[in-house]
Design a protein around this motif. Structure first.
Motif, PDB file in Angstrom:
ATOM      1  N   SER A 293       0.813  -1.239  -0.171  1.00 15.48           N
ATOM      2  CA  SER A 293      -0.141   0.134   0.062  1.00 15.48           C
ATOM      3  C   SER A 293       1.022   1.401   0.482  1.00 15.48           C
ATOM      4  O   SER A 293       2.174   1.432   0.490  1.00 15.48           O
ATOM      5  CB  SER A 293      -0.441   0.418   1.101  1.00 15.48           C
ATOM      6  OG  SER A 293      -0.119  -0.274   2.463  1.00 15.48           O
ATOM      7  N   ASP A 294      -0.003   2.048  -1.173  1.00 16.71           N
ATOM      8  CA  ASP A 294       1.376   3.566  -0.595  1.00 16.71           C
ATOM      9  C   ASP A 294       2.226   3.887  -1.390  1.00 16.71           C
ATOM     10  O   ASP A 294       2.398   3.107  -2.532  1.00 16.71           O
ATOM     11  CB  ASP A 294       0.641   4.160   1.416  1.00 16.71           C
ATOM     12  CG  ASP A 294      -0.247   4.200   1.651  1.00 16.71           C
ATOM     13  OD1 ASP A 294      -1.362   4.562   0.700  1.00 16.71           O
ATOM     14  OD2 ASP A 294      -0.762   4.068   2.537  1.00 16.71           O
ATOM     15  N   MET A 295       3.628   4.160  -0.663  1.00 12.12           N
ATOM     16  CA  MET A 295       4.692   4.070  -1.151  1.00 12.12           C
ATOM     17  C   MET A 295       4.684   2.294  -1.979  1.00 12.12           C
ATOM     18  O   MET A 295       6.047   2.658  -2.785  1.00 12.12           O
ATOM     19  CB  MET A 295       5.724   4.400  -0.458  1.00 12.12           C
ATOM     20  CG  MET A 295       5.213   6.011   0.187  1.00 12.12           C
ATOM     21  SD  MET A 295       5.152   7.100  -0.830  1.00 12.12           S
ATOM     22  CE  MET A 295       6.904   7.059  -2.113  1.00 12.12           C
ATOM     23  N   LEU A 296       4.583   1.768  -1.296  1.00 14.93           N
ATOM     24  CA  LEU A 296       5.284  -0.131  -1.902  1.00 14.93           C
ATOM     25  C   LEU A 296       4.364   0.131  -3.081  1.00 14.93           C
ATOM     26  O   LEU A 296       5.007  -0.572  -3.229  1.00 14.93           O
ATOM     27  CB  LEU A 296       4.452  -0.857  -0.012  1.00 14.93           C
ATOM     28  CG  LEU A 296       5.299  -2.361  -0.542  1.00 14.93           C
ATOM     29  CD1 LEU A 296       6.760  -2.690  -0.466  1.00 14.93           C
ATOM     30  CD2 LEU A 296       4.813  -3.187   0.936  1.00 14.93           C
ATOM     31  N   ALA A 297       3.198   0.130  -2.990  1.00 14.84           N
ATOM     32  CA  ALA A 297       2.607   0.440  -4.036  1.00 14.84           C
ATOM     33  C   ALA A 297       2.607   0.725  -4.954  1.00 14.84           C
ATOM     34  O   ALA A 297       2.544   0.091  -6.334  1.00 14.84           O
ATOM     35  CB  ALA A 297       0.985   0.947  -3.378  1.00 14.84           C
ATOM     36  N   LEU A 298       3.393   2.282  -5.429  1.00 11.77           N
ATOM     37  CA  LEU A 298       3.924   2.746  -5.696  1.00 11.77           C
ATOM     38  C   LEU A 298       5.486   2.181  -6.936  1.00 11.77           C
ATOM     39  O   LEU A 298       5.832   2.185  -7.673  1.00 11.77           O
ATOM     40  CB  LEU A 298       4.125   4.420  -5.839  1.00 11.77           C
ATOM     41  CG  LEU A 298       3.046   4.878  -4.888  1.00 11.77           C
ATOM     42  CD1 LEU A 298       3.669   6.484  -4.891  1.00 11.77           C
ATOM     43  CD2 LEU A 298       2.599   5.040  -6.670  1.00 11.77           C
ATOM     44  N   LYS A 299       6.323   1.233  -5.189  1.00 16.01           N
ATOM     45  CA  LYS A 299       7.562   0.552  -5.756  1.00 16.01           C
ATOM     46  C   LYS A 299       7.017  -0.557  -6.703  1.00 16.01           C
ATOM     47  O   LYS A 299       8.046  -1.157  -7.786  1.00 16.01           O
ATOM     48  CB  LYS A 299       7.578   0.041  -4.448  1.00 16.01           C
ATOM     49  CG  LYS A 299       9.011  -0.063  -4.641  1.00 16.01           C
ATOM     50  CD  LYS A 299      10.165   0.333  -5.454  1.00 16.01           C
ATOM     51  CE  LYS A 299      11.367   0.024  -5.490  1.00 16.01           C
ATOM     52  NZ  LYS A 299      12.682  -0.149  -6.198  1.00 16.01           N
ATOM     53  N   ILE A 300       5.896  -1.123  -6.259  1.00 11.55           N
ATOM     54  CA  ILE A 300       5.690  -2.256  -6.783  1.00 11.55           C
ATOM     55  C   ILE A 300       5.000  -2.251  -8.661  1.00 11.55           C
ATOM     56  O   ILE A 300       5.725  -2.522  -9.714  1.00 11.55           O
ATOM     57  CB  ILE A 300       4.835  -3.104  -6.296  1.00 11.55           C
ATOM     58  CG1 ILE A 300       4.701  -3.252  -5.162  1.00 11.55           C
ATOM     59  CG2 ILE A 300       4.103  -4.220  -7.325  1.00 11.55           C
ATOM     60  CD1 ILE A 300       3.790  -4.739  -4.663  1.00 11.55           C
ATOM     61  N   ARG A 301       4.628  -0.879  -7.968  1.00 13.15           N
ATOM     62  CA  ARG A 301       4.282   0.032  -9.968  1.00 13.15           C
ATOM     63  C   ARG A 301       5.675   0.097 -10.669  1.00 13.15           C
ATOM     64  O   ARG A 301       5.121  -0.599 -11.964  1.00 13.15           O
ATOM     65  CB  ARG A 301       3.636   1.056  -9.957  1.00 13.15           C
ATOM     66  CG  ARG A 301       3.145   1.424 -10.918  1.00 13.15           C
ATOM     67  CD  ARG A 301       1.901   2.785 -11.017  1.00 13.15           C
ATOM     68  NE  ARG A 301       3.778   3.480 -10.670  1.00 13.15           N
ATOM     69  CZ  ARG A 301       3.588   5.208 -10.055  1.00 13.15           C
ATOM     70  NH1 ARG A 301       1.862   5.543 -10.635  1.00 13.15           N
ATOM     71  NH2 ARG A 301       4.578   5.623  -9.829  1.00 13.15           N
ATOM     72  N   ASP A 302       6.514   0.575  -9.999  1.00 13.40           N
ATOM     73  CA  ASP A 302       7.913   1.138 -10.952  1.00 13.40           C
ATOM     74  C   ASP A 302       8.130  -1.020 -11.488  1.00 13.40           C
ATOM     75  O   ASP A 302       9.134  -0.418 -12.428  1.00 13.40           O
ATOM     76  CB  ASP A 302       8.568   1.696  -9.768  1.00 13.40           C
ATOM     77  CG  ASP A 302       7.908   3.006  -9.945  1.00 13.40           C
ATOM     78  OD1 ASP A 302       6.951   3.398 -10.898  1.00 13.40           O
ATOM     79  OD2 ASP A 302       8.328   3.428  -9.159  1.00 13.40           O
ATOM     80  N   VAL A 303       8.189  -1.446 -10.232  1.00 13.66           N
ATOM     81  CA  VAL A 303       9.318  -2.732 -10.720  1.00 13.66           C
ATOM     82  C   VAL A 303       8.344  -3.722 -11.667  1.00 13.66           C
ATOM     83  O   VAL A 303       8.653  -4.060 -13.329  1.00 13.66           O
ATOM     84  CB  VAL A 303       9.437  -3.521  -9.623  1.00 13.66           C
ATOM     85  CG1 VAL A 303       9.871  -4.964 -10.026  1.00 13.66           C
ATOM     86  CG2 VAL A 303       9.727  -2.553  -8.868  1.00 13.66           C
ATOM     87  N   ALA A 304       7.314  -3.626 -11.784  1.00 12.53           N
ATOM     88  CA  ALA A 304       6.693  -4.179 -12.884  1.00 12.53           C
ATOM     89  C   ALA A 304       6.687  -3.039 -14.008  1.00 12.53           C
ATOM     90  O   ALA A 304       6.910  -3.566 -14.947  1.00 12.53           O
ATOM     91  CB  ALA A 304       4.794  -4.323 -12.655  1.00 12.53           C
ATOM     92  N   LYS A 305       6.683  -2.156 -14.016  1.00 15.42           N
ATOM     93  CA  LYS A 305       6.570  -1.558 -15.329  1.00 15.42           C
ATOM     94  C   LYS A 305       8.641  -1.573 -16.288  1.00 15.42           C
ATOM     95  O   LYS A 305       7.958  -1.969 -17.433  1.00 15.42           O
ATOM     96  CB  LYS A 305       6.437  -0.027 -14.918  1.00 15.42           C
ATOM     97  CG  LYS A 305       5.143   0.608 -14.942  1.00 15.42           C
ATOM     98  CD  LYS A 305       4.990   2.314 -15.384  1.00 15.42           C
ATOM     99  CE  LYS A 305       3.819   2.798 -14.942  1.00 15.42           C
ATOM    100  NZ  LYS A 305       3.443   3.758 -14.700  1.00 15.42           N
ATOM    101  N   ASP A 306       9.347  -1.541 -15.276  1.00 17.43           N
ATOM    102  CA  ASP A 306      10.319  -1.920 -15.501  1.00 17.43           C
ATOM    103  C   ASP A 306      10.581  -3.278 -16.214  1.00 17.43           C
ATOM    104  O   ASP A 306      11.469  -3.826 -16.779  1.00 17.43           O
ATOM    105  CB  ASP A 306      11.364  -1.754 -14.578  1.00 17.43           C
ATOM    106  CG  ASP A 306      11.985  -0.491 -13.896  1.00 17.43           C
ATOM    107  OD1 ASP A 306      11.340   0.720 -15.239  1.00 17.43           O
ATOM    108  OD2 ASP A 306      12.035  -0.087 -12.964  1.00 17.43           O
ATOM    109  N   ALA A 307       9.685  -3.918 -15.426  1.00 19.80           N
ATOM    110  CA  ALA A 307       9.737  -5.709 -16.150  1.00 19.80           C
ATOM    111  C   ALA A 307       8.905  -5.782 -17.110  1.00 19.80           C
ATOM    112  O   ALA A 307       8.473  -7.039 -17.511  1.00 19.80           O
ATOM    113  CB  ALA A 307       9.815  -6.639 -14.455  1.00 19.80           C
TER     114      ALA A 307
END
Length: 383
Positions: A293-307
């Motif tokens: 959630s929150d900052m961790l959710a944004l981190k998951i989104r960024d990692v997903a886009k990079d992958a």
């Protein structure tokens, strides 16, 4: 109402029993240990009696021999005394060690042992006159006093019966030769010790279960004590909740490493993110490989886009998955339809990107409203 004023009707819990044992409080029958000392000591003396008489005879023979060397050299008498003392140690020291081992074995077998320094730790409350006066009239002390009184009467009766039945024989010992008189005296002593052992054995057979019962009665607990012990052992619910939340947070942070292996990330659109993976050959249902959630959710989104993992904006599904699905676990069966819709969209999207079909429209997953943590059931009319 304090614990002391309450009726302690509940049996002691295993934790209470363990604490009592650590404090040196165990059910202990003194009469059982007395029987062990008396029985083992008598048996050892009977076995060692021939050797003891031989050593005693040789020692007396050496001590009562006076010659010129003993008169001229005073150190000879001292040496003889030391030799006699050494012979006594050779006999009595092994007997004492064997007796000690036997008594310890009886204590271990009966459970009347514990390794604790608490009983010998200095405690000023033990010398408090008021506390001592209270212990004098405790239930256990009254039982102990009554038991000692009964034992004294029984032993006195047995002893009086033995002496009165052999009084004439005792007076005739002076008329017998020394060797036969000593033998007769030894047989009488054996009979007397045997009667005493039988008496102590009967008392120990009664006292041992009584001490067990009194020990359990003394450790009984009140309802408040049981509740307090349970709370202490389980921990404060608020602290436990914080620990579980912290553990979940750590697990979620570690799960980010699995995002590149996911087939889809569902977001809300920035507050929640859940990464899903499904392998038809090895999985019965889609699994959650990461969430946050929150900052961790944004981190998951960024990692997903990079992958190059597809990211789908579906607020209601993201909230439901975040609330009801755990990391590395299958999604709830109530969300199968909604997840199947988004996975079908992902597969169609990948096929379209490869030129094997048309671009699909973004789905509207069918999520049961009761699984959405933000859903509020409308109030009934008239309330």
């Amino acid at each position: 109402m304090s614990d002391s004023a309450q009726d302690k009707t509940l049996p002691a819990t295993p934790q209470r029993l363990k604490k009592a044992r650590d404090d040196g409080q165990v059910a202990r029958s003194k009469d059982l240990l007395n029987l062990a000392v008396l029985g083992a000591g008598s048996a050892l003396l009977m076995l060692a009696l021939p050797l003891a008489f031989g050593l005693l005879r040789d020692g007396l023979r050496g001590q009562l021999r006076f010659d010129r060397a003993a008169v001229v050299t005073p150190e000879v008498g001292l040496q003889r005394a030391m030799d006699a003392f050494g012979q006594g140690l050779v006999l009595y020291l092994p007997l004492g060690v064997v007796l000690l081992v036997f008594v310890l074995a009886v204590a271990f077998a009966s459970g009347s042992w514990t390794l604790s320094t608490k009983p010998i730790t200095p405690d000023l409350s033990r010398i408090n006159p008021l506390s001592g006066f209270g212990r004098l009239f405790s239930k256990q002390q009254l039982v102990e006093t009554a038991k000692l009184s009964v034992i004294t009467l029984i032993v006195g009766a047995v002893g009086w019966q033995f002496l009165s039945s052999h009084l004439g024989d005792f007076s005739s010992l002076v008329m017998q030769p020394l060797e036969s008189g000593i033998g007769q005296l030894g047989r009488w002593m054996m009979a007397g010790v045997a009667g005493l052992m039988v008496t102590v054995a009967v008392v120990a057979a009664i006292d041992f279960p009584v001490q067990k019962f009194l020990h359990k009665q003394q450790l009984r607990m009140s309802h408040d004590e049981v509740k307090r012990e349970h709370k202490e052992s389980e921990g404060d619910p608020h602290l436990k909740g914080k620990r579980r939340a912290r553990a979940r947070e750590i697990a979620q942070r570690m799960s980010i490493k699995a995002v590149p292996k996911a087939d889809l990330v569902v977001m809300n659109p920035t507050h929640y993110a859940v990464a899903l993976r499904y392998d038809e050959a090895t999985m019965a249902a889609p699994r959650v490989v990461a969430k946050g959630s929150d900052m961790l959710a944004l981190k998951i989104r960024d990692v997903a886009k990079d992958a190059k993992v597809p990211v789908l904006q579906s607020p209601m599904l993201a909230r439901a998955l975040y609330a009801h699905a755990e990391i590395d676990q299958e999604i709830p069966s109530a969300l199968y339809t909604a997840v199947a819709q988004v996975l079908a969209y992902v597969y169609q999207l990948k096929a379209a990107l490869r030129g094997e079909g048309v671009m699909p429209a973004e789905p509207v997953p069918q999520v049961p409203q009761e699984l959405d943590p933000h859903y509020r059931k409308p109030a009934a009319a008239g309330t």
